[in-house]
Structures are given as structure tokens and as C-alpha cells.
Scaffold this motif. Structure first.
Motif, PDB file in Angstrom:
ATOM      1  N   TYR A 154      -4.491   5.754  -1.090  1.00 55.49           N
ATOM      2  CA  TYR A 154      -4.845   5.239   0.234  1.00 55.49           C
ATOM      3  C   TYR A 154      -6.355   5.165   0.413  1.00 55.49           C
ATOM      4  O   TYR A 154      -6.892   4.181   0.932  1.00 55.49           O
ATOM      5  CB  TYR A 154      -4.225   6.118   1.328  1.00 55.49           C
TER       6      TYR A 154
ATOM      7  N   ARG B  46       1.096   6.035   6.034  1.00 58.16           N
ATOM      8  CA  ARG B  46       0.545   7.144   5.264  1.00 58.16           C
ATOM      9  C   ARG B  46       1.238   8.480   5.550  1.00 58.16           C
ATOM     10  O   ARG B  46       1.620   9.200   4.622  1.00 58.16           O
ATOM     11  CB  ARG B  46      -0.951   7.266   5.553  1.00 58.16           C
TER      12      ARG B  46
ATOM     13  N   GLU C  31      -2.391   1.773  10.533  1.00 59.19           N
ATOM     14  CA  GLU C  31      -0.996   1.898  10.133  1.00 59.19           C
ATOM     15  C   GLU C  31      -0.094   1.489  11.297  1.00 59.19           C
ATOM     16  O   GLU C  31      -0.574   1.271  12.420  1.00 59.19           O
ATOM     17  CB  GLU C  31      -0.695   3.343   9.712  1.00 59.19           C
TER      18      GLU C  31
ATOM     19  N   ARG D 175       0.823  -1.200   0.000  1.00 62.21           N
ATOM     20  CA  ARG D 175       0.000   0.000   0.000  1.00 62.21           C
ATOM     21  C   ARG D 175       0.868   1.264   0.000  1.00 62.21           C
ATOM     22  O   ARG D 175       0.665   2.186  -0.795  1.00 62.21           O
ATOM     23  CB  ARG D 175      -0.889  -0.022   1.243  1.00 62.21           C
TER      24      ARG D 175
ATOM     25  N   ALA E 250       1.387   3.923  -3.094  1.00 62.66           N
ATOM     26  CA  ALA E 250       1.060   5.331  -2.884  1.00 62.66           C
ATOM     27  C   ALA E 250       2.255   6.215  -3.233  1.00 62.66           C
ATOM     28  O   ALA E 250       2.096   7.274  -3.870  1.00 62.66           O
ATOM     29  CB  ALA E 250       0.630   5.562  -1.442  1.00 62.66           C
TER      30      ALA E 250
END
Length: 422
Positions: free
Chosen positions: A410, A376, A419, A300, A304
Motif C-alpha cells: 500500500y 486497507r 479508500e 491495490r 496487497a
């Protein structure tokens, strides 16, 4: 006492705050740093023995294996590489090394230092080696050992391993891989892929400090290690004048390390206790989050970051279909001074990204999303800083484009938003 020159005593160590978004090392998980500060015990204390057993079992889970020979080699990931190769190969035996980046050259060098007859096959940086090319070379060379990097951070490529074990089994070849850059952030199945030996380090997807090398051996590899030790001991005992050619390192002798980690606990060295705690915590966090979930988190974050750098108009280096999940290489735009821009990222934003080696030095930046930093906020902060630096040096960017692309990725991911916070 004789007089000595005066010394200026420095203050306590106080590193600057950094967000390490290069190809490794990366920021350690907070709980790993906490584990390293735990009190020390003696190397034969029951707590120490129990911690070693727990660490072995945790790494069996990380490696995807039931193999008994799961240990730590004290030292950086290169220590594990050297221990594996020098313990599995005797002088004069053939080693085949497929090379697709800098670290394939390292495996070849270590095998040469072990006095093996080293053969290599190479592909251009940015590609991986096909199974058919590996099998052709195995048939031609007839090696004792195939030594192959899984993930090479110099090129960001991830070498597929799932067909290689069958090739090695068909031709009676031992199969070793260096998984330093890939373990924990990409699929790894020691048993299912037919591996005989694998080594790694903590400082990348495992989210710890450099200084311990998780290592695993199949039963077949253990038998080879034991037989090598018996042969070499016999040669030395016989007083052979060339016995020195067969003397392996004491420190990196996996046979002795296995005895130390095994039920007999034969003394070999004093275990690096704080690094044991760190390695245990790295593996414990993977088990706690779930191996598949950790890999998915790396995928992920990597996707991103990939979306973000493309939104900045940067060209990705290499075959993206074979890119590691945890690091991307982007070509430095014309007119942007690569090292100066990297320095600006560090000085102005406290964010480190990497350059590269060999033919890619000065041509690409390498940006990592691994371990604790595969999350993130780290991805978005890095992209925002990179956007500002690129604009400063005249590269055309649309304000907020990278943040938007990464955040959209995301938001579009079928996940619950959790996360790494350990």
C-alpha cells in the motif's frame, strides 16, 4: 377460531458482526444498506419510474456501453443467467460453453434445461481458455450462442474476453458472459469487446446484497429475443402439440422484462423496490468514485492480499497472471485442518474466508477483497487473523510478516490513500 399450537415469537433479526472476506457475498457499502431502508413507492409512481431510468443509465456506465437494453432481473445473479440463456436460445439450437471452473458447468446446465444442444470445451482448473481454442470449437460446433464466464470464483481465474467478440462476429455467433464475480473490480467493456449479453449480481465487487441481477443486451440480442417471442407465440397459437417444448419462463422472459423497463412500462411483475434502490446505489457509488478508480482500488487490495499470504508462506493456486483482482486462492498447508481453521477465523475474529468446490474442495481457501471490503484496514485485519490461526495450528510464520508485506504494498502504491468509505 380453532385453537392452534402455541408459537414462540423470536426477537427482531440481529445478525452477528462479521467481516466477509470470502469469495462473496461481502459486506455491503453502508450507503447501500441505507438506500434499502428508504420508503417504498408504487411501481408506477413518477419517483419509481425516474429511479428505474437513473438505474439503467448508471449501469450503462458500469458495463461500458451505450446499449438501450440495460435492466435489472429481480433475483440473484443466477436469475440473470437463466433469463439471458433461456431468452436467447430455442430448443435444439447449439450452445458452446468453454469451462474453466464450477460456473461454466452452471451455464452448461442452464442451457441444457433450455433444451439447447450443449457443447463444452474444458481446461484444468487454474487456467483460462485461449482464444484459439474457442475459435476452433466455434468453427467445429457452429453454435447459436457462446456462453462464457468472465471471472470464476471457484478457481479465481479471470477469462480474457477482448478477442472473443471478434471471433463471434466472424462466425455469426451471439456472445454472452456471466460477469457476476468480476464486474466492478476488473475491466469490463461491453461495447468494445463486442458482447451481445451480460449479467451480474450485486454481492461481489458491486458491494451490495444478493438479490438483483444487472443485465444488458446489445441491439442484436434484443432483436433475437423479440424474434424468439414471436416464433413461440405463433407456435402456441397454431395449437402445435409440441408447443410446450417452446414455452419459456414467464418470469425470466427478457422480452417482457424489456417491455416493463421500456417507455411503455407494460406490467410484468411488481419491481423489487428495495433491491432497485440497492442496485442504483451500488452503481451510483462506482460513478461517484470513478470506474477506473474503483478497479484500481480492487487491484491495490488484491495485490496487497497476495503479498500478505505469500509472506505467510502460503502457495497461491492457479495461473496468477490470469487471477481476478478481487479474490485469491491459497493452498491449505499440510497439517492445517482447513475447515477448523476457517471456523477459528470466524469464531475468534469474526472474519469469514471461503473454501471451494469440486476438485478444490478442502484443498484451498479463497480470500476476497471486493466492493466495500477492498480497503486497507480489511486486508490488514484479515492477514493478522490468518497469521494467528496458522500459528495456532503449527504452520511456521514470522510474526508481523503478512502485515508488513501488505502495508509495504500500500505504501508503495502511487495513490493518494483514499479508500471506500461510502
Amino acid at each position: 377460531m380453532p385453537e392452534t399450537a402455541p408459537i414462540t415469537v423470536p426477537g427482531p433479526i440481529s445478525p452477528p458482526h462479521r467481516l466477509l472476506m470470502g469469495p462473496g457475498p461481502v459486506d455491503a457499502y453502508p450507503s447501500v444498506l441505507s438506500a434499502m431502508s428508504a420508503r417504498l413507492v408504487g411501481q408506477y409512481d413518477p419517483f419509481m419510474t425516474r429511479s428505474m431510468v437513473e438505474t439503467q443509465e448508471l449501469y450503462r456506465h458500469v458495463w461500458g456501453t451505450t446499449a438501450e437494453a440495460s435492466v435489472l432481473v429481480d433475483g440473484t445473479s443466477r436469475a440473470g443467467i437463466e433469463a439471458a440463456i433461456t431468452s436467447l436460445v430455442r430448443p435444439g439450437e447449439r450452445v458452446l460453453v468453454p469451462i474453466f471452473g464450477r460456473f461454466g458447468h452452471l451455464l452448461a446446465e442452464i442451457a441444457e434445461r433450455a433444451m439447447a444442444e450443449v457443447h463444452t470445451i474444458e481446461v484444468p482448473w487454474g487456467q483460462v481458455v485461449t482464444p484459439s481454442a474457442i475459435e476452433e470449437a466455434v468453427v467445429r460446433v457452429r453454435p447459436t450462442l457462446l456462453a462464457l464466464v468472465q471471472g470464476d470464483t471457484s478457481t479465481t481465474m479471470l477469462q480474457p474476453l477482448d478477442e472473443i467478440g471478434d471471433i463471434c462476429e466472424r462466425h455469426g455467433v451471439l456472445f454472452y458472459t456471466d460477469a457476476t464475480a468480476s464486474l466492478g473490480g476488473n475491466p469490463f467493456e461491453f461495447d468494445a469487446w463486442g458482447l451481445d449479453a451480460a449479467t451480474a449480481g450485486l454481492q461481489k465487487c458491486l458491494g451490495g446484497p444478493s438479490g438483483s441481477s444487472p443485465t444488458v443486451l446489445s441491439d442484436r440480442a434484443v432483436a433475437v429475443v423479440r424474434s424468439r417471442a414471436r416464433i413461440e407465440a405463433g407456435i402456441r397459437e397454431a395449437g402445435d402439440p409440441v408447443a410446450g417444448d417452446f414455452v419459456r419462463s414467464n418470469y425470466f422472459d427478457l422480452g417482457m422484462i424489456l417491455d416493463y423497463w421500456g417507455p411503455r412500462r407494460l406490467n410484468h411483475h411488481t419491481e423489487a423496490t428495495s433491491m432497485l434502490y440497492a442496485a442504483r446505489e451500488c452503481a451510483r457509488l462506482i460513478a461517484l468514485e470513478g470506474r477506473a478508480a474503483v478497479i484500481a482500488r480492487h487491484v491495490r487490495a488484491g495485490e496487497a492480499m497476495l503479498a500478505g499470504v505469500r509472506a505467510l508462506g502460503l502457495t497461491v493456486f492457479g495461473d496468477v497472471a490470469h487471477k481476478m483482482s478481487n479474490v485469491v486462492a491459497v493452498k491449505i498447508p499440510d497439517g492445517v485442518p482447513g475447515d477448523v481453521a476457517r471456523a477459528a477465523m470466524l469464531e475468534d475474529f469474526g472474519i469469514e474466508i471461503g473454501t471451494s468446490f469440486g476438485p478444490l474442495h478442502g484443498r484451498v481457501w479463497r480470500i476476497g477483497t471486493m466492493g466495500y471490503n477492498a480497503r486497507r484496514d480489511a486486508v490488514l485485519a484479515t492477514l493478522a487473523a490468518l497469521e494467528q490461526v496458522l500459528a495456532r495450528f503449527g504452520h511456521p510464520v514470522r510474526a508481523g510478516a503478512a502485515h508488513e508485506a501488505a502495508a509495504d504494498h500500500y505504501r508503495g502504491s502511487a495513490v493518494d490513500g483514499r479508500e471506500a468509505t461510502a
